[in-house]
Motif scaffolding. Structure first.
Motif, PDB file in Angstrom:
ATOM      1  N   PHE A 112       0.831  -1.194   0.000  1.00 57.90           N
ATOM      2  CA  PHE A 112       0.000   0.000   0.000  1.00 57.90           C
ATOM      3  C   PHE A 112       0.869   1.249   0.000  1.00 57.90           C
ATOM      4  O   PHE A 112       1.958   1.260   0.565  1.00 57.90           O
ATOM      5  N   VAL A 150       0.170   0.765   7.984  1.00 57.27           N
ATOM      6  CA  VAL A 150      -1.139   0.139   7.901  1.00 57.27           C
ATOM      7  C   VAL A 150      -1.633  -0.461   9.210  1.00 57.27           C
ATOM      8  O   VAL A 150      -2.771  -0.260   9.585  1.00 57.27           O
ATOM      9  N   PHE A 151      -0.766  -1.173   9.908  1.00 57.81           N
ATOM     10  CA  PHE A 151      -1.223  -1.750  11.178  1.00 57.81           C
ATOM     11  C   PHE A 151      -0.549  -0.997  12.317  1.00 57.81           C
ATOM     12  O   PHE A 151       0.414  -1.466  12.919  1.00 57.81           O
ATOM     13  N   ALA A 152      -1.098   0.165  12.640  1.00 56.30           N
ATOM     14  CA  ALA A 152      -0.410   1.085  13.549  1.00 56.30           C
ATOM     15  C   ALA A 152      -0.271   0.536  14.976  1.00 56.30           C
ATOM     16  O   ALA A 152       0.650   0.898  15.693  1.00 56.30           O
ATOM     17  N   ASP A 153      -1.187  -0.343  15.386  1.00 57.42           N
ATOM     18  CA  ASP A 153      -1.145  -0.833  16.765  1.00 57.42           C
ATOM     19  C   ASP A 153      -0.413  -2.164  16.908  1.00 57.42           C
ATOM     20  O   ASP A 153      -0.306  -2.708  17.993  1.00 57.42           O
ATOM     21  N   LEU A 154       0.067  -2.703  15.786  1.00 57.71           N
ATOM     22  CA  LEU A 154       0.788  -3.969  15.848  1.00 57.71           C
ATOM     23  C   LEU A 154       2.292  -3.701  15.787  1.00 57.71           C
ATOM     24  O   LEU A 154       2.725  -2.743  15.153  1.00 57.71           O
TER      25      LEU A 154
END
Lengths: 336, 253
Positions: free
Chosen positions: B98, B103-107
């Motif tokens: 992307f 994209v996975f800000a909390d991971l």
């Protein structure tokens, strides 16, 4: 299952606290046991909600519908048709899971955003309340009274204040472990990716509807089961409390204030907030009705201002500074 | 390094891994992608270039299932996959990155790659796969960091790692070099080159021309939603239409 999960279920801190609660219940007065039972039931409800609201990041305001199903329908089935409440508990949980899947279907079918999902579920919460109030089978607006508890476990009777406290403590413990299990499993990973970015989650092969539907079904069934226990515990099943969207808001408030990044969040918040609210009402209710709500409200605002991600991340930070490793492990905070 | 050393198939003898035929997408009155056809063969690096708004990212979305085609078809590994759901495309072996690389800000980095690896593995194997993949792209040290803590270059590498962890046959990279300095981009390119030498196929949307020229086997040029050229870097740079549409300013500057 991620190895962290086994670390948690072997945590001496966690089991120490649970055993301590169980032992304290031996000496507590019925009044305090009542508050403690209510606290445990709120923990269970907040943990059940957090699977959808926390892991999947979907703000469901319809969870009062599942509480109402578990509490009112299971009671009504018992009172009107003589169906054993254990059976009613399972039936209502299954029905709640189906309704939960329906919500997930609506979300997927109409690509509801966060706000739309919250509003749609709020509407269902209100509709649920109206259905209950107008349906005599479940007691209508006046509610239902269950017969006196005679301590027969096979009839879903837990025998007095202490029995209900232990049952609620066991339920809250099981729910805590379920939350940890989900968080550290495939489903937990998938829900967290969907919460953060649904498109990117799909790009790594995560099917949105399937996973959200599973989360909703588990959450709804767990909520319903807690509702059934709540009904039997309180004997009088009051629809204006158990079917009202206000209950959903209360659950959301507890889960959010505690912090949604860890199952410990909803648990700690309920332990702080529920007794505080009850005791405050006990002390101030006589002279100044309403003041307890104002103080409670101020406390909540203060917590949110102090730590927007919740109470537990704040506590972990403090514990970390004092070298408490175990707490940090079970709270799963990354760089909090 | 000549691409032929890598055992890359040449000519039209080998079945293309991706075949886009007459792909068309309209947004209201605007035709964002207009009857675009092209093919990608295994272990090829195809660059998709064109001015802003030429329809490159939309074309990516059509191929990977994020937007339905109005007309045309997409086939992947000789199978018609037109309008398949994105997750299904991922399972079939098509990965995409992307542009927005947070994209996975909390991971954590390791968790994000594990989530991707779970598509083909159980939890234990996925965790090991994440270790391997992070080592491959050079992000092992950053495993415990959350995405917002990463530099832009590391975020781009994480995008590549997430694609890789799904064990794809074809990777669509959407502007992974954008915003990087030349030396940072080189770190990403090194990974892409190595993967290709192991047989991975890439389609990339890219703006930085020196990079495109150095890495692509073939270039597809788009303008106003249409394909205006398709050929080797050498052919493209000689193409008069392409010069007018795209290189004009650069070359005369």
């Amino acid at each position: 299952m991620r190895p962290e999960f086994f670390g948690i279920i072997r945590s001496p801190f966690l089991w120490g606290v649970i055993v301590l609660f169980a032992v304290l219940g031996q000496w507590a007065s019925p009044y305090h046991l009542g508050i403690a039972t209510q606290t445990m039931l709120y923990i269970a409800l907040a943990l059940a909600w957090a699977i959808v609201g926390g892991f999947a990041g979907q703000l469901s305001i319809a969870h009062n519908v599942f509480v109402a199903l578990g509490a009112l329908l299971a009671s009504a089935l018992f009172l009107r048709l003589g169906i054993n409440m254990w059976v009613g508990l399972v039936l209502c949980a299954a029905l709640s899971a189906l309704i939960g899947v329906f919500f997930a279907y609506l979300d997927s079918k109409f690509s509801l955003g966060h706000l739309s999902f919250a509003l749609v579920t709020l509407a269902f919460g209100e509709v649920g309340m109206l259905i209950v109030a107008g349906w005599d089978f479940v007691g209508g607006a006046s509610g239902l009274s269950l017969p006196r508890d005679q301590g027969r476990l096979l009839n879903f009777e837990f025998g007095g204040a202490r029995g209900y406290f232990w049952a609620a403590l066991a339920l809250a413990t099981v729910y805590l472990l379920i939350n940890y299990a989900i968080l550290h499993s495939r489903l937990g990973f998938y829900l967290r990716t969907l919460r953060d970015n649904e498109a990117a989650a799909q790009a790594v092969g995560v099917y949105p509807f399937r996973n959200k539907a599973i989360a909703m079904a588990i959450s709804a069934a767990m909520t319903s089961v807690a509702g059934t226990l709540y009904a039997r515990f309180s004997n009088f099943v009051d629809p204006s409390f158990l079917a009202s969207p206000t209950l959903s808001i209360e659950i959301i408030l507890i889960a959010t204030i505690g912090g949604l990044t860890t199952p410990l969040g909803p648990a700690v918040a309920a332990i702080v907030l529920v007794p505080f609210s009850e005791l405050l009402r006990g002390w101030l209710g006589g002279q100044l009705p309403g003041l307890s709500h104002i103080i409670y409200g101020f406390l909540i605002v203060a917590v949110i201002l102090a730590s927007p991600r919740g109470l537990v991340p704040l506590l972990v930070k403090i514990f970390r500074q004092r070298g408490g490793k175990d707490v940090a492990t079970i709270s799963m905070q990354k760089g909090a | 390094m000549s691409p032929d050393i890598n055992g890359r198939p040449s000519g039209g003898l080998i079945e293309p891994i991706l075949r886009v035929h007459g792909a068309t997408k309209r947004f209201g009155g605007l035709t964002a992608v207009d009857r675009v056809s092209f093919e990608v063969r295994p272990a090829e690096i195809v660059a998709l270039i064109g001015p802003n708004g030429a329809g490159k990212t939309t074309l990516f979305s059509l191929i990977s299932g994020f937007q339905p085609l109005d007309e045309g078809s997409v086939s992947f590994q000789a199978k018609d996959v037109t309008n398949f759901a994105p997750a299904r495309m991922a399972h079939l072996g098509l990965a995409r990155s992307f542009q927005i690389v947070q994209v996975f800000a909390d991971l954590t980095v390791h968790e994000a790659v594990t989530a991707a690896a779970l598509m083909r593995h159980s939890m234990g194997a996925a965790l090991r796969k994440a270790d391997e993949t992070l080592a491959l792209v050079g992000l092992s040290e950053k495993g415990a960091n959350v995405t917002p803590e990463l530099s832009l270059q590391d975020r781009k590498l994480l995008e590549v790692a997430k694609c890789l962890a799904t064990e794809p046959k074809l990777i669509l990279l959407d502007e992974v070099m954008a915003g990087l300095t030349m030396s940072e981009a080189e770190a990403v390119l090194k990974v892409v080159r190595r993967l290709r030498s192991e047989g991975m196929t890439f389609v990339l949307v890219e703006h930085v021309m020196p990079i495109v020229m150095s890495i692509a086997d073939r270039i597809v040029v788009m303008n106003f939603g249409q394909k205006i050229a398709d050929g080797s870097p050498a052919e493209i740079i000689e193409d008069r239409f392409v010069r007018d549409a795209y290189f004009g300013e650069d070359l005369h500057a």
